[in-house]
Design an enzyme around this catalytic site. Sequence first.
Site, short mmCIF file in Angstrom:
data_model
loop_
_atom_site.label_atom_id
_atom_site.label_comp_id
_atom_site.label_asym_id
_atom_site.label_seq_id
_atom_site.Cartn_x
_atom_site.Cartn_y
_atom_site.Cartn_z
N ASP A 10 -37.18 3.03 39.72
CA ASP A 10 -35.89 2.40 39.48
C ASP A 10 -35.63 2.58 37.98
OD1 ASP A 10 -33.87 0.60 38.73
OD2 ASP A 10 -34.66 -1.04 39.95
N ILE A 11 -34.61 3.33 37.62
CA ILE A 11 -34.35 3.66 36.22
C ILE A 11 -34.22 2.42 35.35
CG2 ILE A 11 -31.83 3.84 36.38
CD1 ILE A 11 -32.14 6.42 34.62
N ASN A 24 -18.35 6.02 35.36
CA ASN A 24 -17.02 6.55 35.65
C ASN A 24 -16.23 6.55 34.34
OD1 ASN A 24 -15.63 3.95 35.33
ND2 ASN A 24 -16.58 3.42 37.29
N GLY A 32 -23.22 2.72 42.87
CA GLY A 32 -24.40 3.56 42.68
C GLY A 32 -25.25 3.13 41.49
N VAL A 33 -25.77 4.13 40.78
CA VAL A 33 -26.64 3.83 39.64
C VAL A 33 -25.89 3.06 38.56
CG1 VAL A 33 -26.30 6.01 38.37
CG2 VAL A 33 -28.46 4.80 38.17
N ASP A 34 -24.61 3.32 38.40
CA ASP A 34 -23.78 2.61 37.41
C ASP A 34 -23.79 1.11 37.71
OD1 ASP A 34 -21.96 2.18 35.30
OD2 ASP A 34 -20.24 2.87 36.45
#
Length: 172
Positions: A10-11, A24, A32-34
């Site tokens: 998990d980043i 975005n 998502g990841v954002d």
Amino acid sequence: MPRLRAVYADITTLRVDAIVNAANSAMRGGGGVDGRIHAAAGPEVLQDCIARFPDGLPTGDAGWTTAGRLPAQWIIHTVGPNRRAGQTDRALLVSCYRRSLEVADELGVRTIAFPLVGAGIYGWSKADSIASALEAVQSTASRVETVTLVGYDVPTHEQIEAALVEADLSGD
């Protein structure tokens, strides 16, 4: 050239100088990841985005904020091209990685972790995103010492590992 490595993680949990957020263009959080990064980092990151990027960022560009509650010091936000919306110029995808490395150099970052930019809802294949990352790392002069490409699941991690081995770039 920085050392390249792949991890399954998990980043938001990585102890690196900076993590990269696939943002975005509005720079106000998203899915998502954002969304995961903003949720884990806390509301101060959104406030930093609003203050630093009142008009957002163009596709292919990158900028930084503090990392809020994350173990990293910085978040480097980059705006990937939305292939599903007709942004099919792969140079924009490469630019996301290149600009992130340039911003990392401005901050003095030595260790950085990238998700696969554009490989989620924006419709780029994982292979395209991995190849773009490798191209950017190999062609961008940077003082970053270690670039980590993060696989969010086992198959993605294995695909990144295979690409590093195939390109003879595996640092592990």
